[in-house]
Design a protein around this motif. Sequence first.
Motif, PDB file in Angstrom:
ATOM      1  N   THR A 164       0.540  -1.185  -0.335  1.00  0.00           N
ATOM      2  CA  THR A 164       0.380   0.029  -0.261  1.00  0.00           C
ATOM      3  C   THR A 164       0.730   1.609   0.107  1.00  0.00           C
ATOM      4  N   ALA A 165       1.519   1.118   0.770  1.00  0.00           N
ATOM      5  CA  ALA A 165       2.752   1.955   1.242  1.00  0.00           C
ATOM      6  C   ALA A 165       3.592   2.774  -0.250  1.00  0.00           C
ATOM      7  N   MET A 166       3.864   1.611  -0.806  1.00  0.00           N
ATOM      8  CA  MET A 166       5.498   1.921  -1.744  1.00  0.00           C
ATOM      9  C   MET A 166       4.347   3.007  -3.190  1.00  0.00           C
ATOM     10  N   PRO A 167       3.032   2.474  -3.784  1.00  0.00           N
ATOM     11  CA  PRO A 167       2.438   3.606  -4.633  1.00  0.00           C
ATOM     12  C   PRO A 167       2.060   5.176  -3.720  1.00  0.00           C
ATOM     13  N   LEU A 168       1.808   5.123  -2.782  1.00  0.00           N
ATOM     14  CA  LEU A 168       1.562   6.355  -2.645  1.00  0.00           C
ATOM     15  C   LEU A 168       3.238   7.212  -2.471  1.00  0.00           C
ATOM     16  N   PHE A 169       3.871   6.303  -2.490  1.00  0.00           N
ATOM     17  CA  PHE A 169       5.153   7.391  -1.991  1.00  0.00           C
ATOM     18  C   PHE A 169       5.192   7.533  -3.909  1.00  0.00           C
ATOM     19  N   TYR A 170       5.734   6.701  -4.616  1.00  0.00           N
ATOM     20  CA  TYR A 170       5.791   6.594  -5.613  1.00  0.00           C
ATOM     21  C   TYR A 170       4.994   6.469  -7.258  1.00  0.00           C
ATOM     22  N   ILE A 171       4.299   6.424  -6.791  1.00  0.00           N
ATOM     23  CA  ILE A 171       3.320   6.207  -8.233  1.00  0.00           C
ATOM     24  C   ILE A 171       2.045   7.561  -8.421  1.00  0.00           C
ATOM     25  N   LEU A 172       0.801   7.145  -6.992  1.00  0.00           N
ATOM     26  CA  LEU A 172       0.160   8.306  -7.070  1.00  0.00           C
ATOM     27  C   LEU A 172       0.261   9.335  -7.583  1.00  0.00           C
ATOM     28  N   PRO A 173       1.432   9.976  -6.215  1.00  0.00           N
ATOM     29  CA  PRO A 173       1.701  11.912  -7.071  1.00  0.00           C
ATOM     30  C   PRO A 173       2.285  12.082  -8.390  1.00  0.00           C
ATOM     31  N   ARG A 174       2.960  11.204  -8.997  1.00  0.00           N
ATOM     32  CA  ARG A 174       2.749  11.267 -10.946  1.00  0.00           C
ATOM     33  C   ARG A 174       1.554  10.987 -11.390  1.00  0.00           C
ATOM     34  N   LEU A 175       0.781  11.302 -10.258  1.00  0.00           N
ATOM     35  CA  LEU A 175      -0.291  11.275 -11.620  1.00  0.00           C
ATOM     36  C   LEU A 175      -1.236  12.552 -11.603  1.00  0.00           C
ATOM     37  N   THR A 176      -0.374  12.749 -10.679  1.00  0.00           N
ATOM     38  CA  THR A 176      -1.583  14.945  -9.905  1.00  0.00           C
ATOM     39  C   THR A 176      -0.459  15.553 -10.434  1.00  0.00           C
ATOM     40  N   ASP A 177      -0.836  16.918 -10.464  1.00  0.00           N
ATOM     41  CA  ASP A 177      -0.063  17.841  -9.755  1.00  0.00           C
ATOM     42  C   ASP A 177       0.137  18.469  -8.692  1.00  0.00           C
TER      43      ASP A 177
END
Length: 223
Positions: free
Chosen positions: A151-164
């Motif tokens: 759960t944490a790795m997408p929050l760190f590295y993936i989801l932020p790249r999808l938004t401003d």
Amino acid sequence: MKQNWWKALTVVLLLYVSVAGLLLPVPRLAILNETIRNLYFHVPMWFGMTFILAASVYYSVRYLRTPTPALDIRAHEAARTGILMGFVGLATGSIWAKYTWGEWWTNDPKLNGAAIAMLIYGAYLVLRSSFTDEQQRARVSAIYNIFAFATAMPLFYILPRLTDSLHPGAGGNPAFAKYDLDSNMRLVFYPAVIGWTLLAFWLAQLASRVSLLKLKVYEKQLA
């Protein structure tokens, strides 16, 4: 002594990073200015956190396959070390944000995602303390540890790249390496990543040894 070469390397690398990081020239960028030197500390700590948390998951998977107290201890101490690195990373990032964005914390997807991820791992520590049965605690903790990492790795590295995002490397905002990580900074940044990562494993190893010694003393007292 031959087995401890990496510890000597850790000390050498971090001493080098501390000195060179403060003395070598850095790009003169608007807003960032000298605060860009924090790149040698803030970002490598996240690398160290990621690798040690991955090691914790490795030990948790091994525990589920072959339950032993030693594997549970190693998974727990690696996770605790990762949490420590994560909170120090948040602290250095908050200081950096104050000098570059004017606020200690902003409503930024990257920052909020990192905070949520650390809360998820904080719940791991709370979960462990809620069990009295050692085997049940170890088994449930191992399962939750795997869930927390996934759960944490997408929050760190993936989801932020999808938004401003204001944060470099997120939401279309280019990472440092793409436009200003010059040759001088690379001479410090890459050793910093190695040094902080090795330090994380060293801390986890020390904590595991202490916990294993406590376990042996406890078992002798029961015998």
